[in-house]
Scaffold this active site. Structure first.
Site, PDB file in Angstrom:
ATOM      1  CG  ASP A 193      33.378  46.426  49.103  1.00 52.67           C
ATOM      2  OD1 ASP A 193      34.239  46.962  48.367  1.00 52.67           O
ATOM      3  OD2 ASP A 193      32.259  46.932  49.325  1.00 52.67           O
ATOM      4  CD1 TRP A 201      45.813  50.106  25.503  1.00 49.47           C
ATOM      5  CD2 TRP A 201      46.342  49.315  23.479  1.00 49.47           C
ATOM      6  NE1 TRP A 201      45.983  51.184  24.665  1.00 49.47           N
ATOM      7  CE2 TRP A 201      46.310  50.728  23.415  1.00 49.47           C
ATOM      8  CE3 TRP A 201      46.671  48.599  22.327  1.00 49.47           C
ATOM      9  CZ2 TRP A 201      46.571  51.438  22.238  1.00 49.47           C
ATOM     10  CZ3 TRP A 201      46.941  49.299  21.163  1.00 49.47           C
ATOM     11  CH2 TRP A 201      46.880  50.701  21.116  1.00 49.47           C
ATOM     12  CB  ALA A 239      40.917  48.670  39.302  1.00 46.94           C
ATOM     13  N   GLY A 287      38.544  38.993  37.776  1.00 43.92           N
ATOM     14  CA  GLY A 287      38.766  39.745  36.552  1.00 43.92           C
ATOM     15  C   GLY A 287      39.791  39.072  35.646  1.00 43.92           C
ATOM     16  CD  GLN A 288      40.103  40.929  30.208  1.00 45.37           C
ATOM     17  OE1 GLN A 288      40.363  40.365  29.155  1.00 45.37           O
ATOM     18  NE2 GLN A 288      40.006  42.249  30.301  1.00 45.37           N
ATOM     19  CG  LEU A 289      46.145  41.033  36.588  1.00 43.77           C
ATOM     20  CD1 LEU A 289      47.195  40.268  35.786  1.00 43.77           C
ATOM     21  CD2 LEU A 289      46.619  42.427  36.949  1.00 43.77           C
ATOM     22  CE  LYS A 302      44.603  52.141  38.094  1.00 43.31           C
ATOM     23  NZ  LYS A 302      44.364  50.954  38.971  1.00 43.31           N
ATOM     24  CE1 TYR A 318      40.747  52.996  35.321  1.00 42.40           C
ATOM     25  CE2 TYR A 318      42.068  53.909  33.541  1.00 42.40           C
ATOM     26  CZ  TYR A 318      41.814  52.895  34.439  1.00 42.40           C
ATOM     27  OH  TYR A 318      42.628  51.802  34.481  1.00 42.40           O
ATOM     28  CB  THR A 356      38.726  48.683  34.381  1.00 42.48           C
ATOM     29  OG1 THR A 356      37.676  47.706  34.304  1.00 42.48           O
ATOM     30  CG2 THR A 356      39.771  48.236  35.396  1.00 42.48           C
TER      31      THR A 356
END
Length: 281
Positions: free
Chosen positions: A32, A146, A55, A10-12, A126, A122, A57
């Site tokens: 997993d 964001w 996660a 993912g992005q992070l 969290k 969501y 998202t």
């Protein structure tokens, strides 16, 4: 330090791989985290810290009852499995949270210790996952907003619209700060490598808070378009008549005092945005 990155695609996760180049990077195909047996069977020997960027998202899709079990599995159950593994094997857990655990009505920047008050499926997932992470001693719960990195995100969408000559309508009453994944990953590395006290830390890019419309205008300006090509609209108007939409917190501004006191100062989001958009189109 021996680190394991979960959600590495993912992005992070991609940004964490840059900050922790020697870490073991695992995507869902490799582990997993929603599978309790797989988490227990994973070889955690010698691991010092696990960075959990895995996660669910998709906040609107989470509202669909057909997805509720999958949302809970990724955002709640998986965190419980990782927390149990951390306790058993002695590693520290870094877990990523969201301002969606709050209802957005707090006046001013949101502190780390504000009680959760989620509005959406969501957000509830969290908050419940956070409870698992904070239930163990050796944890860093990192709350952010964001996120913008390498992948699908708001800034990339706005840049594409600007480049194609499209003039969008964007909400102007949700206020926060974009968080560039590189800054988020660098802040996480700072917490881990300096041995910052365990606990919850707000970590976003810095700078004057802005609306989504303000961010879009900044992207358009960077792309050579006029800021006036972005039309502001309220959240209520934007989503009028649409179904399956998750409620959004209007205040997403997180108080950054604690992360600054820990010795890390994120970049101003406008500077980070210019840097992010400086690459090839």
């Amino acid at each position: 330090m021996n680190a394991v990155i979960l959600g590495a695609g993912g992005q992070l996760g991609r940004a964490l791989r840059q900050e922790f180049p020697d870490a073991i990077a695992l995507g869902r195909a490799e582990l997993d985290v929603t599978d309790a047996t797989a988490v227990r069977a994973q070889n955690w020997a010698g691991v010092d810290v696990v960075l959990n960027a895995a996660a669910w998202t998709a906040v609107d899709a989470a509202e669909d009852p057909a997805h509720h079990a999958a949302v809970r599995a990724a955002n709640v159950d998986a965190v419980g499995y990782l927390a149990a593994a951390a306790e058993e094997h002695g590693f520290a857990l870094v877990h990523i949270s969201s301002e969606y655990v709050f209802d957005g009505t707090h006046p001013g920047p949101i502190p780390e210790d504000l009680p959760p008050s989620p509005l959406s499926v969501y957000g509830r997932s969290k908050a419940d996952g956070d409870a698992h992470a904070t239930g163990i001693e050796r944890h860093w719960l990192v709350r952010t907003t964001w996120v913008v990195g390498e992948g699908s995100n708001f800034v990339r969408t706005m840049a594409g619209l600007a480049d194609r000559g499209i003039s969008p309508t964007v909400v102007d009453d949700q206020i926060g700060r974009p968080t560039f994944a590189a800054d988020l990953a660098a802040g996480i590395r700072h917490l881990v490598e300096t041995g910052a006290p365990h606990g919850t830390y707000n970590l976003t890019s810095d700078g004057e808070p802005a609306s989504w419309a303000d961010v879009a205008k900044a992207v358009f300006t960077a792309r050579g378009r006029s800021a006036d090509d972005v039309t502001p609209i309220s959240t209520a108007e934007y989503f009028a008549g649409k179904t399956g939409i998750a409620p959004r917190p209007l205040n997403s501004v997180l108080d950054l005092s604690k992360i600054r006191e820990a010795g890390f100062r994120p970049r101003d989001w406008r500077d980070a945005l210019r840097s992010h958009l400086g690459g090839p189109r």
